[in-house]
Design a protein around this motif. Sequence first.
Motif, PDB file in Angstrom:
ATOM      1  N   LYS A 201      -0.210 -17.259   3.442  1.00 17.38           N
ATOM      2  CA  LYS A 201      -0.975 -17.812   4.553  1.00 17.38           C
ATOM      3  C   LYS A 201      -0.091 -18.316   5.687  1.00 17.38           C
ATOM      4  O   LYS A 201      -0.544 -18.465   6.814  1.00 17.38           O
ATOM      5  CB  LYS A 201      -1.867 -18.943   4.034  1.00 17.38           C
ATOM      6  CG  LYS A 201      -2.967 -18.443   3.085  1.00 17.38           C
ATOM      7  CD  LYS A 201      -3.856 -19.590   2.635  1.00 17.38           C
ATOM      8  CE  LYS A 201      -4.950 -19.084   1.692  1.00 17.38           C
ATOM      9  NZ  LYS A 201      -5.819 -20.200   1.226  1.00 17.38           N
ATOM     10  N   ILE A 202       1.166 -18.622   5.381  1.00 16.77           N
ATOM     11  CA  ILE A 202       2.002 -19.222   6.405  1.00 16.77           C
ATOM     12  C   ILE A 202       3.053 -18.260   6.958  1.00 16.77           C
ATOM     13  O   ILE A 202       3.748 -18.581   7.895  1.00 16.77           O
ATOM     14  CB  ILE A 202       2.706 -20.484   5.852  1.00 16.77           C
ATOM     15  CG1 ILE A 202       3.599 -20.124   4.664  1.00 16.77           C
ATOM     16  CG2 ILE A 202       1.693 -21.539   5.448  1.00 16.77           C
ATOM     17  CD1 ILE A 202       4.436 -21.294   4.174  1.00 16.77           C
ATOM     18  N   PHE A 203       3.173 -17.059   6.361  1.00 14.30           N
ATOM     19  CA  PHE A 203       4.206 -16.113   6.772  1.00 14.30           C
ATOM     20  C   PHE A 203       3.595 -15.042   7.663  1.00 14.30           C
ATOM     21  O   PHE A 203       2.764 -14.243   7.220  1.00 14.30           O
ATOM     22  CB  PHE A 203       4.861 -15.479   5.542  1.00 14.30           C
ATOM     23  CG  PHE A 203       6.129 -14.728   5.855  1.00 14.30           C
ATOM     24  CD1 PHE A 203       7.354 -15.371   5.803  1.00 14.30           C
ATOM     25  CD2 PHE A 203       6.102 -13.381   6.190  1.00 14.30           C
ATOM     26  CE1 PHE A 203       8.527 -14.680   6.083  1.00 14.30           C
ATOM     27  CE2 PHE A 203       7.269 -12.696   6.474  1.00 14.30           C
ATOM     28  CZ  PHE A 203       8.486 -13.356   6.413  1.00 14.30           C
ATOM     29  N   ASN A 204       3.985 -15.007   8.897  1.00 15.42           N
ATOM     30  CA  ASN A 204       3.513 -14.004   9.846  1.00 15.42           C
ATOM     31  C   ASN A 204       4.591 -12.922   9.965  1.00 15.42           C
ATOM     32  O   ASN A 204       5.642 -13.125  10.570  1.00 15.42           O
ATOM     33  CB  ASN A 204       3.247 -14.645  11.213  1.00 15.42           C
ATOM     34  CG  ASN A 204       2.614 -13.676  12.195  1.00 15.42           C
ATOM     35  OD1 ASN A 204       3.051 -12.538  12.352  1.00 15.42           O
ATOM     36  ND2 ASN A 204       1.556 -14.128  12.873  1.00 15.42           N
ATOM     37  N   ILE A 205       4.320 -11.760   9.372  1.00 13.70           N
ATOM     38  CA  ILE A 205       5.336 -10.708   9.308  1.00 13.70           C
ATOM     39  C   ILE A 205       5.785 -10.270  10.695  1.00 13.70           C
ATOM     40  O   ILE A 205       6.987 -10.112  10.963  1.00 13.70           O
ATOM     41  CB  ILE A 205       4.816  -9.504   8.487  1.00 13.70           C
ATOM     42  CG1 ILE A 205       4.748  -9.882   7.006  1.00 13.70           C
ATOM     43  CG2 ILE A 205       5.727  -8.285   8.676  1.00 13.70           C
ATOM     44  CD1 ILE A 205       4.250  -8.782   6.090  1.00 13.70           C
ATOM     45  N   GLU A 206       4.846 -10.084  11.617  1.00 15.70           N
ATOM     46  CA  GLU A 206       5.198  -9.626  12.966  1.00 15.70           C
ATOM     47  C   GLU A 206       6.130 -10.617  13.657  1.00 15.70           C
ATOM     48  O   GLU A 206       7.113 -10.218  14.313  1.00 15.70           O
ATOM     49  CB  GLU A 206       3.928  -9.434  13.801  1.00 15.70           C
ATOM     50  CG  GLU A 206       3.098  -8.236  13.384  1.00 15.70           C
ATOM     51  CD  GLU A 206       3.867  -6.930  13.541  1.00 15.70           C
ATOM     52  OE1 GLU A 206       4.675  -6.826  14.498  1.00 15.70           O
ATOM     53  OE2 GLU A 206       3.684  -6.024  12.713  1.00 15.70           O
ATOM     54  N   GLU A 207       5.846 -11.897  13.505  1.00 10.24           N
ATOM     55  CA  GLU A 207       6.689 -12.922  14.127  1.00 10.24           C
ATOM     56  C   GLU A 207       8.061 -12.978  13.473  1.00 10.24           C
ATOM     57  O   GLU A 207       9.090 -13.130  14.144  1.00 10.24           O
ATOM     58  CB  GLU A 207       6.015 -14.289  14.050  1.00 10.24           C
ATOM     59  CG  GLU A 207       4.802 -14.431  14.950  1.00 10.24           C
ATOM     60  CD  GLU A 207       5.165 -14.251  16.423  1.00 10.24           C
ATOM     61  OE1 GLU A 207       6.215 -14.795  16.848  1.00 10.24           O
ATOM     62  OE2 GLU A 207       4.414 -13.565  17.157  1.00 10.24           O
TER      63      GLU A 207
ATOM     64  N   GLN B 179       2.175  -3.894  -0.536  1.00 11.92           N
ATOM     65  CA  GLN B 179       2.130  -5.104  -1.361  1.00 11.92           C
ATOM     66  C   GLN B 179       2.987  -6.245  -0.805  1.00 11.92           C
ATOM     67  O   GLN B 179       2.972  -7.343  -1.345  1.00 11.92           O
ATOM     68  CB  GLN B 179       2.595  -4.782  -2.776  1.00 11.92           C
ATOM     69  CG  GLN B 179       1.763  -3.713  -3.458  1.00 11.92           C
ATOM     70  CD  GLN B 179       2.340  -3.334  -4.805  1.00 11.92           C
ATOM     71  OE1 GLN B 179       2.624  -4.182  -5.643  1.00 11.92           O
ATOM     72  NE2 GLN B 179       2.529  -2.045  -5.010  1.00 11.92           N
ATOM     73  N   ILE B 180       3.741  -5.979   0.274  1.00 12.90           N
ATOM     74  CA  ILE B 180       4.638  -7.015   0.801  1.00 12.90           C
ATOM     75  C   ILE B 180       3.829  -8.149   1.437  1.00 12.90           C
ATOM     76  O   ILE B 180       3.020  -7.917   2.334  1.00 12.90           O
ATOM     77  CB  ILE B 180       5.626  -6.427   1.829  1.00 12.90           C
ATOM     78  CG1 ILE B 180       6.554  -5.407   1.156  1.00 12.90           C
ATOM     79  CG2 ILE B 180       6.457  -7.541   2.465  1.00 12.90           C
ATOM     80  CD1 ILE B 180       7.467  -4.665   2.128  1.00 12.90           C
ATOM     81  N   SER B 181       4.048  -9.347   0.952  1.00  7.35           N
ATOM     82  CA  SER B 181       3.400 -10.527   1.523  1.00  7.35           C
ATOM     83  C   SER B 181       4.364 -11.269   2.442  1.00  7.35           C
ATOM     84  O   SER B 181       3.962 -11.818   3.460  1.00  7.35           O
ATOM     85  CB  SER B 181       2.919 -11.454   0.412  1.00  7.35           C
ATOM     86  OG  SER B 181       2.323 -12.612   0.932  1.00  7.35           O
ATOM     87  N   TYR B 182       5.631 -11.283   2.067  1.00 10.66           N
ATOM     88  CA  TYR B 182       6.652 -11.892   2.923  1.00 10.66           C
ATOM     89  C   TYR B 182       8.016 -11.370   2.497  1.00 10.66           C
ATOM     90  O   TYR B 182       8.163 -10.750   1.430  1.00 10.66           O
ATOM     91  CB  TYR B 182       6.607 -13.424   2.856  1.00 10.66           C
ATOM     92  CG  TYR B 182       7.014 -14.036   1.522  1.00 10.66           C
ATOM     93  CD1 TYR B 182       8.300 -14.534   1.315  1.00 10.66           C
ATOM     94  CD2 TYR B 182       6.093 -14.138   0.480  1.00 10.66           C
ATOM     95  CE1 TYR B 182       8.656 -15.103   0.106  1.00 10.66           C
ATOM     96  CE2 TYR B 182       6.448 -14.710  -0.727  1.00 10.66           C
ATOM     97  CZ  TYR B 182       7.725 -15.194  -0.921  1.00 10.66           C
ATOM     98  OH  TYR B 182       8.086 -15.762  -2.116  1.00 10.66           O
ATOM     99  N   PHE B 183       9.004 -11.584   3.338  1.00 12.22           N
ATOM    100  CA  PHE B 183      10.365 -11.179   3.007  1.00 12.22           C
ATOM    101  C   PHE B 183      11.316 -12.310   3.374  1.00 12.22           C
ATOM    102  O   PHE B 183      10.992 -13.205   4.152  1.00 12.22           O
ATOM    103  CB  PHE B 183      10.760  -9.880   3.731  1.00 12.22           C
ATOM    104  CG  PHE B 183      10.698  -9.970   5.235  1.00 12.22           C
ATOM    105  CD1 PHE B 183      11.740 -10.550   5.967  1.00 12.22           C
ATOM    106  CD2 PHE B 183       9.605  -9.470   5.933  1.00 12.22           C
ATOM    107  CE1 PHE B 183      11.694 -10.630   7.348  1.00 12.22           C
ATOM    108  CE2 PHE B 183       9.542  -9.552   7.318  1.00 12.22           C
ATOM    109  CZ  PHE B 183      10.591 -10.139   8.029  1.00 12.22           C
ATOM    110  N   GLU B 184      12.489 -12.258   2.777  1.00 10.64           N
ATOM    111  CA  GLU B 184      13.566 -13.178   3.132  1.00 10.64           C
ATOM    112  C   GLU B 184      14.856 -12.378   3.216  1.00 10.64           C
ATOM    113  O   GLU B 184      14.923 -11.224   2.767  1.00 10.64           O
ATOM    114  CB  GLU B 184      13.697 -14.310   2.105  1.00 10.64           C
ATOM    115  CG  GLU B 184      13.930 -13.839   0.674  1.00 10.64           C
ATOM    116  CD  GLU B 184      14.009 -15.004  -0.300  1.00 10.64           C
ATOM    117  OE1 GLU B 184      14.618 -16.027   0.059  1.00 10.64           O
ATOM    118  OE2 GLU B 184      13.471 -14.880  -1.416  1.00 10.64           O
TER     119      GLU B 184
END
Length: 609
Positions: free
Chosen positions: A5-11, A67-72
Motif C-alpha cells: 500500500k505504501i510502495f509506488n513502483i512508478e515513483e 507478482q512484484i509488489s515492491y523492490f529494493e
Amino acid sequence: MNQEKIFNIEEELKKLPNSPGVYIMHDKHDGILYVGKAINLHNRVRQYFQTGHGHNNSRKIAKMVEQISYFEYIVTASEMEALVLECNLIKEHRPKYNTLMTDDKGYPYIKITVDEDYPRLIYSHSMKRDKSKYFGPFTNGKAVRDMIDLLNKLYQLRTCSKRLPKEMGKDRPCLYYQIGQCKAPCNDHISKEDYRANVDKAISFLNGNYKEVLSVLTLEMKKLAEEMEFEKAAEKRDLIESVKHIVEKQQISKTSSEDRDVIAYATSDNDIVVTVFFVRDGKLLGRDHFHMNGEGSEASGEIITAFVKQYYSGIPYLPKEILVEEELEDKQVIEDYLTERRGSQVRINVPLKGDKKKLLGLAKDNARLILDQDIERIKRQEKRTIGATKEIAKLLGIESARRMEAFDISNISGCLGVASMVVFEDGRPNKKAYRKFRLNTVMGMDDYASMKEVLSRRFTDERMEVLPDVIMMDGGKGQVNVAIKVLDSLGLDIPVCGMVKDDNHRTRGLYYNNVEIEFPRGSEAILMITALQDEAHRFAIEYHRQLRSKNQVHSVLDEIPGVGPARRKALVKHFKDLENIKNATLEELEKVEGIPASTARYIYYFFHQ
C-alpha cells in the motif's frame, strides 16, 4: 512488513541511481521473487516494467513481473562487487524466479601435509589456503579413500596424527609397523630424507606417473616368487591390481595438460541437467551433474551463466580454463571475479572445433543421458517431498506447508525432561535447523507445561527468526491448545496441528481447527507426517539418552576419591563414556591429562576390586 500500500513502483523507478548494484524483487507477502545485478540499476530495473521490452519476452520474467509488489536495491562500488553480492543473496534466499542449482555438493581432495617433517596423506572435504598440497577435486569419495590406502601401502607412510619429531619415541610402533605398512618414523626407524623420498613418490603417482610403480612392483613380485615367498608375492600382485584399477579410472584427455572444467547442459520443459567434466593435468578425473530448476523459457546463455556464478562462488579450486557451449552474459566481469579468486588468469571459452569441441559434445551427450534417466526419478522424488507438502496444505486449507516444525517431549518418570524441534523444508529434513531443549521450569511429568516452556523459548529466541508455515505437535487437542495459547500471547498467527496416532501407534491424521482430518491411507501426505513425527520422537529420545549417559557417568565418578568436576571432565573427554573408563588399564588412565598417578590408581581399583 507489507509494502503493497505504501510502495509506488512508478515513483520508486524514478529514484533509481545510475550505479552498479543488486536489485531484489518482492511479492506482496515480502517473499523474494528474484535477485539480479546491474551495471546501471536505473536502466536495468526499469526494463522489467516497460511493456514490450525485449527483456520481458521470457514467459518466466513476465510471470514474475505480475507478482512484484515492491523492490529494493543495494548500491555497490563496482560490477564485480555486485556479482559477489548477487551470488551470496541467491544462495541465501533461493528466489523462486532465479535459475537455481538444486544440488549442494562438496568434493573430496587428497591433502598431503608437506609442511610437516613427516607428511601424511589425508582425505579432505575442502581445499584450504594452507601450506599443504592438494590433489582433486574427485567425484568419488570411496575412490579417494582407496587411493590413499593404496599409496600408504605402496610407500609405507604414516597414518597417525602424532606431532613428529616432538612426540618421537614416546610409544612403541603401532600395528601398521608390525604388518609392514608403515616405516615407523615415530620411533626414528626411517630417516627424514628417506621418508620424504617416499612422499615424493606418492606425489609423482598422483601426478600420473604409474609406469615406474608398476615396473618396480612387477620385478619385486617375480623375485619373491622365485624365492618361493609366495604369500609376499601375492601381496605385491594385489598391489599391482590396485594400481591398474586406479589407472583405468584416470582416462586421458588429448586436449592438453592444463586444468579445465567442461560444462554442458540439457533441458526438458522446466527440468535442467548440467554436466561438468573435471580435467586435471590432462587427465579426466571424473564428471558430475547438477539439477537446476527454471520456469518458462530461458534466454540464450542464461542457464550456463546462472550455473557458473552459483557453482564457482562456492568451491575452493578454480581451473585455468572453463569450456562452455554458449557465450555467458557478463562474461568479462565473471572472468575477472574468478581470476581474482584463483590468483591467476581464468578464461571462459566456447570451443568451435577440435578436441575441445568434441569433449564439450561428450559432456552434452552425458547431460542428455542423465536427464532422460533422471526425469522420472526427479518427478517421483518431487511428489514425495514438495508434492506431499502441497497436499498437506490443500487438505488443511492453508496457503503453504513448505516449512514444517514438529515438537516432542521426552522424559522418564519425570526425570531429565527434554524436548526436540525438527524442521522439514520442501519435504526434506533440514538438520541444521533442528533444536533440542533441556527443560528448566517444569519438574515431573507435565507434558502441557513442558510444551508451553519449549514453544515460548522457541518463538522468543531472536536467533530463530524464520517462522514455520505450520506447527506439528506430537499429540492431540490438549497439545494443540497449549501451542495456540503461546502463539496468541506472542501475537503470532501460525497454523497448529496435532499429529494423531491410531491404536497401533501409527500416524493416521491431523487434528486441526477442532477437527480430525484423516488422510488417504498410503498418500504421500500421511507418509510425510509420519516421517516428521518419527523424526521428532527420535531426536528427543536421542538427546535424552545422551543426558542419561552423562548423568550416569557423573554419578559414578563422583564416588571416587580425588575425582572432582575438572578431573571428571578430563576423563569423559578422553574416554567418551563410562564403559571405556571402566575397561581402561592403569597405564591408559595415567596418560589422561590432568589425572595424577595416585588418582589413576584410585580410579582403576574402584572398578577392578
